[in-house]
Scaffold this motif. Sequence first.
Motif, PDB file in Angstrom:
ATOM      1  N   LEU A 181       1.023  12.644  -8.613  1.00  0.00           N
ATOM      2  CA  LEU A 181       0.428  13.930  -8.227  1.00  0.00           C
ATOM      3  C   LEU A 181       1.479  15.033  -8.258  1.00  0.00           C
ATOM      4  CD1 LEU A 181      -1.939  12.928  -5.287  1.00  0.00           C
ATOM      5  CD2 LEU A 181      -2.550  13.631  -7.604  1.00  0.00           C
ATOM      6  N   LEU A 182       2.666  14.722  -7.719  1.00  0.00           N
ATOM      7  CA  LEU A 182       3.712  15.751  -7.718  1.00  0.00           C
ATOM      8  C   LEU A 182       4.153  16.052  -9.139  1.00  0.00           C
ATOM      9  CD1 LEU A 182       6.030  15.057  -4.675  1.00  0.00           C
ATOM     10  CD2 LEU A 182       4.319  16.811  -4.981  1.00  0.00           C
ATOM     11  N   ASN A 183       4.121  15.006 -10.000  1.00  0.00           N
ATOM     12  CA  ASN A 183       4.483  15.251 -11.399  1.00  0.00           C
ATOM     13  C   ASN A 183       3.531  16.272 -12.015  1.00  0.00           C
ATOM     14  OD1 ASN A 183       6.034  14.798 -13.689  1.00  0.00           O
ATOM     15  ND2 ASN A 183       4.466  13.440 -14.523  1.00  0.00           N
TER      16      ASN A 183
ATOM     17  N   PRO B 114      10.835  12.956 -11.789  1.00  0.00           N
ATOM     18  CA  PRO B 114       9.702  12.743 -10.876  1.00  0.00           C
ATOM     19  C   PRO B 114       9.947  11.613  -9.878  1.00  0.00           C
ATOM     20  CG  PRO B 114       8.916  13.030 -13.105  1.00  0.00           C
ATOM     21  CD  PRO B 114      10.402  12.958 -13.195  1.00  0.00           C
TER      22      PRO B 114
ATOM     23  N   SER C 125       3.422  22.220  -3.288  1.00  0.00           N
ATOM     24  CA  SER C 125       3.516  22.228  -4.753  1.00  0.00           C
ATOM     25  C   SER C 125       2.442  23.107  -5.363  1.00  0.00           C
ATOM     26  CB  SER C 125       3.354  20.812  -5.303  1.00  0.00           C
ATOM     27  OG  SER C 125       4.216  19.952  -4.656  1.00  0.00           O
TER      28      SER C 125
ATOM     29  N   ALA D  40       9.344  -0.685   0.860  1.00  0.00           N
ATOM     30  CA  ALA D  40       8.533  -0.324  -0.310  1.00  0.00           C
ATOM     31  C   ALA D  40       9.315   0.593  -1.229  1.00  0.00           C
ATOM     32  CB  ALA D  40       7.240   0.350   0.141  1.00  0.00           C
TER      33      ALA D  40
ATOM     34  N   LEU E 109       0.834  -1.204   0.000  1.00  0.00           N
ATOM     35  CA  LEU E 109       0.000   0.000   0.000  1.00  0.00           C
ATOM     36  C   LEU E 109       0.866   1.250   0.000  1.00  0.00           C
ATOM     37  CD1 LEU E 109      -2.983  -0.814   2.353  1.00  0.00           C
ATOM     38  CD2 LEU E 109      -3.010  -0.308  -0.090  1.00  0.00           C
ATOM     39  N   MET E 110       1.962   1.197   0.767  1.00  0.00           N
ATOM     40  CA  MET E 110       2.856   2.348   0.810  1.00  0.00           C
ATOM     41  C   MET E 110       3.486   2.564  -0.566  1.00  0.00           C
ATOM     42  SD  MET E 110       3.806   4.761   2.624  1.00  0.00           S
ATOM     43  CE  MET E 110       3.651   4.551   4.372  1.00  0.00           C
ATOM     44  N   ALA E 111       3.825   1.446  -1.236  1.00  0.00           N
ATOM     45  CA  ALA E 111       4.418   1.566  -2.574  1.00  0.00           C
ATOM     46  C   ALA E 111       3.430   2.238  -3.522  1.00  0.00           C
ATOM     47  CB  ALA E 111       4.820   0.188  -3.088  1.00  0.00           C
TER      48      ALA E 111
ATOM     49  N   THR F 140       1.546  18.450 -10.276  1.00  0.00           N
ATOM     50  CA  THR F 140       1.454  19.751  -9.597  1.00  0.00           C
ATOM     51  C   THR F 140       2.801  20.446  -9.457  1.00  0.00           C
ATOM     52  OG1 THR F 140       1.699  18.667  -7.470  1.00  0.00           O
ATOM     53  CG2 THR F 140      -0.537  19.091  -8.203  1.00  0.00           C
ATOM     54  N   LEU F 141       3.905  19.687  -9.556  1.00  0.00           N
ATOM     55  CA  LEU F 141       5.190  20.331  -9.275  1.00  0.00           C
ATOM     56  C   LEU F 141       6.161  20.201 -10.451  1.00  0.00           C
ATOM     57  CD1 LEU F 141       6.987  21.725  -7.143  1.00  0.00           C
ATOM     58  CD2 LEU F 141       7.786  19.471  -6.508  1.00  0.00           C
ATOM     59  N   TYR F 142       6.513  18.965 -10.789  1.00  0.00           N
ATOM     60  CA  TYR F 142       7.613  18.788 -11.732  1.00  0.00           C
ATOM     61  C   TYR F 142       7.281  19.361 -13.099  1.00  0.00           C
ATOM     62  CZ  TYR F 142       8.966  15.537  -8.097  1.00  0.00           C
ATOM     63  OH  TYR F 142       9.263  14.982  -6.890  1.00  0.00           O
TER      64      TYR F 142
ATOM     65  N   GLN G 201       0.915   4.091  -2.698  1.00  0.00           N
ATOM     66  CA  GLN G 201       0.731   5.473  -2.263  1.00  0.00           C
ATOM     67  C   GLN G 201       1.864   6.351  -2.753  1.00  0.00           C
ATOM     68  OE1 GLN G 201      -0.996   6.245   1.803  1.00  0.00           O
ATOM     69  NE2 GLN G 201       1.042   7.056   2.056  1.00  0.00           N
ATOM     70  N   PHE G 202       3.081   5.790  -2.713  1.00  0.00           N
ATOM     71  CA  PHE G 202       4.240   6.554  -3.170  1.00  0.00           C
ATOM     72  C   PHE G 202       4.133   6.856  -4.661  1.00  0.00           C
ATOM     73  CE2 PHE G 202       8.388   6.810  -5.129  1.00  0.00           C
ATOM     74  CZ  PHE G 202       8.965   7.819  -4.391  1.00  0.00           C
ATOM     75  N   LEU G 203       3.703   5.839  -5.433  1.00  0.00           N
ATOM     76  CA  LEU G 203       3.570   6.059  -6.878  1.00  0.00           C
ATOM     77  C   LEU G 203       2.514   7.119  -7.162  1.00  0.00           C
ATOM     78  CD1 LEU G 203       3.983   2.486  -8.338  1.00  0.00           C
ATOM     79  CD2 LEU G 203       5.598   4.369  -8.324  1.00  0.00           C
TER      80      LEU G 203
ATOM     81  N   LEU H 174       1.948  18.232  -1.250  1.00  0.00           N
ATOM     82  CA  LEU H 174       0.997  18.669  -2.285  1.00  0.00           C
ATOM     83  C   LEU H 174       0.629  20.134  -2.093  1.00  0.00           C
ATOM     84  CD1 LEU H 174      -1.327  15.578  -2.729  1.00  0.00           C
ATOM     85  CD2 LEU H 174       0.432  16.453  -4.262  1.00  0.00           C
TER      86      LEU H 174
ATOM     87  N   THR I 280       2.878  26.440  -7.684  1.00  0.00           N
ATOM     88  CA  THR I 280       2.565  26.489  -9.112  1.00  0.00           C
ATOM     89  C   THR I 280       1.202  27.091  -9.385  1.00  0.00           C
ATOM     90  OG1 THR I 280       1.728  24.240  -8.967  1.00  0.00           O
ATOM     91  CG2 THR I 280       4.006  24.511  -9.656  1.00  0.00           C
TER      92      THR I 280
ATOM     93  N   PHE J  80       0.491   5.251   8.056  1.00  0.00           N
ATOM     94  CA  PHE J  80      -0.294   5.904   7.009  1.00  0.00           C
ATOM     95  C   PHE J  80      -0.738   7.291   7.437  1.00  0.00           C
ATOM     96  CE2 PHE J  80      -0.505   1.677   5.268  1.00  0.00           C
ATOM     97  CZ  PHE J  80      -0.311   1.952   3.934  1.00  0.00           C
TER      98      PHE J  80
ATOM     99  N   LEU K 263      13.471  22.105  -6.899  1.00  0.00           N
ATOM    100  CA  LEU K 263      13.404  21.352  -8.148  1.00  0.00           C
ATOM    101  C   LEU K 263      14.742  21.391  -8.875  1.00  0.00           C
ATOM    102  CD1 LEU K 263      11.795  19.729 -10.122  1.00  0.00           C
ATOM    103  CD2 LEU K 263      10.943  21.812 -11.143  1.00  0.00           C
TER     104      LEU K 263
ATOM    105  N   THR L   1      10.640  12.628  -6.108  1.00  0.00           N
ATOM    106  CA  THR L   1       9.634  12.265  -5.114  1.00  0.00           C
ATOM    107  C   THR L   1      10.256  11.433  -4.002  1.00  0.00           C
ATOM    108  OG1 THR L   1       8.052  12.241  -6.921  1.00  0.00           O
ATOM    109  CG2 THR L   1       7.330  11.323  -4.837  1.00  0.00           C
TER     110      THR L   1
ATOM    111  N   LEU M 209      10.671  -0.341  -4.973  1.00  0.00           N
ATOM    112  CA  LEU M 209      10.306   0.494  -6.122  1.00  0.00           C
ATOM    113  C   LEU M 209      11.560   0.926  -6.869  1.00  0.00           C
ATOM    114  CD1 LEU M 209       7.460   2.777  -4.795  1.00  0.00           C
ATOM    115  CD2 LEU M 209       7.319   1.017  -6.536  1.00  0.00           C
TER     116      LEU M 209
ATOM    117  N   LEU N 134       1.698   9.512  -5.162  1.00  0.00           N
ATOM    118  CA  LEU N 134       2.315  10.792  -4.791  1.00  0.00           C
ATOM    119  C   LEU N 134       3.222  11.287  -5.918  1.00  0.00           C
ATOM    120  CD1 LEU N 134       3.021  13.027  -2.749  1.00  0.00           C
ATOM    121  CD2 LEU N 134       4.874  11.578  -1.943  1.00  0.00           C
ATOM    122  N   ALA N 135       4.002  10.338  -6.497  1.00  0.00           N
ATOM    123  CA  ALA N 135       4.888  10.742  -7.596  1.00  0.00           C
ATOM    124  C   ALA N 135       4.079  11.305  -8.753  1.00  0.00           C
ATOM    125  CB  ALA N 135       5.733   9.560  -8.052  1.00  0.00           C
TER     126      ALA N 135
END
Lengths: 158, 249
Positions: free
Chosen positions: A37-39, B93, B50, B136, A26-28, A41-43, A30-32, B47, B54, B36, B72, B97, B140, A34-35
């Motif tokens: 979302l940040l992509n 990204p 960010s 995790a 689940l954390m994995a 909103t940010l990157y 969630q991390f993806l 978020l 932006t 969590f 960044l 992240t 990844l 987040l990545a």
Amino acid sequence: MLHSVLPNLLAAEGGGLFDLDATLPLMAVQFLVLALLLNATLYKPLGAALDERADYIRNTQAEAKETLATVENLTREYEVALADARRAAQTTIADAQADAQSIAAAAIAEAQQQARAERERAQLEIDRQKQTAMAALDAQVDGLSRQIVKKLLGYELG
Amino acid sequence: MLNVSNVLNSGLIAELEVGQHFYWHLGNFKIHGQVFMASWIVIAALLIASILATRNVQRVPSGMQNFMEYALEFLRDLTRTQIGEKEYRAWVPFVGTLFLFIFVSNWGGALIPWKLVELPSGELAAPTNDINTTVALALLTSVAYFYAGLSRKGLGYFADYAQPTPIMVPFKIIEDFTKPLSLSFRLFGNILADELVVAVLVFLVPLIVPIPLMILGLFTSAIQALIFATLAASYIGEAMEDHHGGEHE
């Protein structure tokens, strides 16, 4: 204190330090998320802003360089033109000075000529008057001499 | 000793609850609720930062946009130095992240007074002091570098295992297991150890004395985030590297 903790570290049931469970996947995920979302909103937006700014700076710099080159060319042209103009002006001044000098010289020469002629004429006049005066004086000297002789000798010579 | 632990468990500030979790049940699965909850705070902070940065992007940045641009650019530099000018953009990204999540988690764990929130079991802390989180992230990273290598070289990626000499093959295979192991345990161990040391010191001398260690903890936390992100990027860069002197260009 840690003694009370130690059993927990190894306890499989009541949790423990190395208690791997569904938290991991689940954390994995969630991390993806987040990545992603940040992509969004940010990157992406900020990266685009950075790239756009870099482009802008590069373009502006290129433009500025071009303008600078043009300005330098113009400056060079103007300097050449300025040098030409200065040279022309100097020639004109030199010509004018030469002209003026020749005119002045001519005028001076003429004036000197005139003066000399005047003086010569005056000299001639003086000479002539002197001769006349001399002649008149001679005549008087003659007359007076005769009178003196007559007085002294009682008679006239000749 | 028993007395001490009784005193401890009776609610001192310095109470240590290592290895206890606040379980949530999802069907047949158990998950660590405190991890969590803390991670959602971290994610929300990231978020919000960010979006603030932006919301209104200007050519001349100021305030939050300026700060996040600084972050960044730092992340881009980090990724570029490890992966190389040509390929790094797609990986910003992921690596970015990793850094942001670990960094904000670590600092959040050290700076936010989690003790104010009472949980039935376990306690709120940095998400990165739970082995699940670090494993995790490490797994990844493994997936990411395998993906990077395979997508760039196809199955030729595995041929590179024998690259300098075939003797390297077993070592490279072992490396594929040790990389996530060392990544996850380094981060987990450092953050947990830091929190334990601070907690023990706070228990022994509640005032002033723990402060240098807390500052050191902040430093370690930042360094750990940097190390994790740098190593992840370096593994990805290594997987995409050409071992044939550029004849595939």
